[in-house]
Design an enzyme around this catalytic site. Sequence first.
Site, PDB file in Angstrom:
ATOM      1  N   TYR A   1     -10.699   4.535  -8.064  1.00 52.17           N
ATOM      2  CA  TYR A   1      -9.288   4.426  -7.688  1.00 52.17           C
ATOM      3  C   TYR A   1      -8.411   5.318  -8.575  1.00 52.17           C
ATOM      4  CZ  TYR A   1      -5.209   2.187  -5.592  1.00 52.17           C
ATOM      5  OH  TYR A   1      -4.049   1.951  -4.889  1.00 52.17           O
TER       6      TYR A   1
ATOM      7  N   PRO B   1      -6.913   6.152   5.000  1.00 54.11           N
ATOM      8  CA  PRO B   1      -5.925   6.035   3.923  1.00 54.11           C
ATOM      9  C   PRO B   1      -6.224   4.976   2.841  1.00 54.11           C
ATOM     10  CG  PRO B   1      -5.068   5.099   5.970  1.00 54.11           C
ATOM     11  CD  PRO B   1      -6.349   5.793   6.318  1.00 54.11           C
TER      12      PRO B   1
ATOM     13  N   TYR C   1      -3.923  -5.490  -1.783  1.00 53.60           N
ATOM     14  CA  TYR C   1      -4.814  -5.130  -0.669  1.00 53.60           C
ATOM     15  C   TYR C   1      -5.383  -6.445  -0.153  1.00 53.60           C
ATOM     16  CZ  TYR C   1      -4.915  -0.162  -2.086  1.00 53.60           C
ATOM     17  OH  TYR C   1      -4.585   1.142  -2.386  1.00 53.60           O
TER      18      TYR C   1
ATOM     19  N   HIS D   1       1.153   2.177 -12.603  1.00 57.66           N
ATOM     20  CA  HIS D   1       0.492   0.902 -12.308  1.00 57.66           C
ATOM     21  C   HIS D   1      -0.868   0.862 -12.993  1.00 57.66           C
ATOM     22  CE1 HIS D   1       2.863  -0.547  -8.527  1.00 57.66           C
ATOM     23  NE2 HIS D   1       3.650   0.041  -9.401  1.00 57.66           N
TER      24      HIS D   1
ATOM     25  N   LYS E   1      -6.582   8.514  -1.168  1.00 58.68           N
ATOM     26  CA  LYS E   1      -7.252   9.664  -1.789  1.00 58.68           C
ATOM     27  C   LYS E   1      -6.803  11.018  -1.234  1.00 58.68           C
ATOM     28  CE  LYS E   1      -9.542   7.685  -4.825  1.00 58.68           C
ATOM     29  NZ  LYS E   1      -8.608   7.683  -5.939  1.00 58.68           N
TER      30      LYS E   1
HETATM   31  C1  DHB Z   1      -0.173   3.682  -0.299  1.00 58.92           C
HETATM   32  C2  DHB Z   1      -1.021   4.208   0.645  1.00 58.92           C
HETATM   33  C3  DHB Z   1      -2.357   3.923   0.574  1.00 58.92           C
HETATM   34  O1  DHB Z   1      -3.206   4.430   1.478  1.00 58.92           O
HETATM   35  C4  DHB Z   1      -2.870   3.104  -0.418  1.00 58.92           C
HETATM   36  O2  DHB Z   1      -4.190   2.827  -0.452  1.00 58.92           O
HETATM   37  C5  DHB Z   1      -2.008   2.588  -1.350  1.00 58.92           C
HETATM   38  C6  DHB Z   1      -0.656   2.882  -1.288  1.00 58.92           C
HETATM   39  C7  DHB Z   1       1.281   3.998  -0.223  1.00 58.92           C
HETATM   40  O3  DHB Z   1       1.676   4.737   0.683  1.00 58.92           O
HETATM   41  O4  DHB Z   1       2.039   3.498  -1.044  1.00 58.92           O
END
Ligand code: DHB
Length: 416
Positions: free
Chosen positions: A389, A297, A206, A72, A301
Amino acid sequence: MRTKVGIVGGGPAGLVLSHLLYLEGIESVVLESRSREELENEIRAGVLEQGTADLLDATGVGDRMHRDGAVHHGINLRFAGRTERIDFADLTGKAVTLYGQHEVVKDLISRRLEDGGQVLFGAEAHEITGIESEEPKVRFSHEGSEKPEKSEEELACDFVVGVDGFHGVSRPAIPEAARTEYTRKYPFGWFGILVEAPPATEELIYANHERGFTLVSTRSPQIQRMYFQCDPTENADDWSDDRIWAELHARLDTEDWTLTDGEIIEKNVVGMRSFVTEPMQYGRLFLAGDAAHIVPPTGAKGMNLAVADVRVLSQGLAAYYYSGDTGALDRYSERCLRRVWKASRFSWWMTSMLHRFEDDDVFGHRMQVAELDYVTGSRAASATLAENYVGLPLEASKGSGTESPQRPAGAPMGGA
Ligand code: DHB
């Protein structure tokens, strides 16, 4: 039993470390309390930073990731009725790979076993002793293949690495007086679902919404991963599929875009916290991954930090076994913590910008929208998000965030 490096924990950190040490000719034993099956089926996050993907690739465990993972080159931020894209390729020359953590674990286990590595499943560590001596030991119980009952065993090592997660025995093995812990709890959790459906979006979304944060992610052309902010004490079983879909549509749908529904094949709720322990080493015990730090999450990271830790550690151990020089090992904690704190800051910032806080008034929400407007409207601010990121470099150095792409922007790495 004796080995050079005793690794307590067979998650991504322990397995990557054991693999890297093997490539350096250093023997290790991995003790993992869960069964291989449990480990390989635990659904966790699935975003690999460029550096993580490159490491798996360079060390010969990236084949399935290339085949089944998806590269991506950006993400979408949805807020105030708008959707704005952050273009990683343009801003950093780098990308991320969507590939489930448990798939990484499967690849590493099969490679470790192929290489004759010692990974003991069902081996529960009880105590780590002698970390101030030259021969630390791990006491553990193990269900051997010949004996059905668990037997007590001892693993003597040159070094012990604690990668047994937040609740493991490793961190408490460092005397309390010798460590400082920093914690922040967030007043919400994530409700996560796995869905059998085609992707609803090419890149992750997001979303900041007045009903709460929502994330649309993916695992494969057939399986999608979604999360929405919820009360941390929420019971996943109280949510019928209809109720979940109604909530997701309310938070995500726009005039020209509707979420694709499907069959929900798994649901769970996780709490959220930030946690860092300092230092990450004491005597001959080194901590890495969740044993040393937890991030919320948002931004995915966790595993990437764990892999970065053990990369630094493997360099220190390799230098020690090559020349007897302990310099790099002595600096392990210091080297890791700079990156850990920056990733903690990024995860905290993404969490703060995107979630609804109970005590937030309208002013607080306007601040979030203004921040999102700035982050997506300013090239400098977009680059800040993007470089964090896709992953900060292992070593902090000025200007190294957006330079020297390791792979030309847009170059395919396989996958969708
Ligand atoms: C996923 C989990 C995340 O915490 C995130 O920021 C983006 C993707 C995932 O599990 O796909």
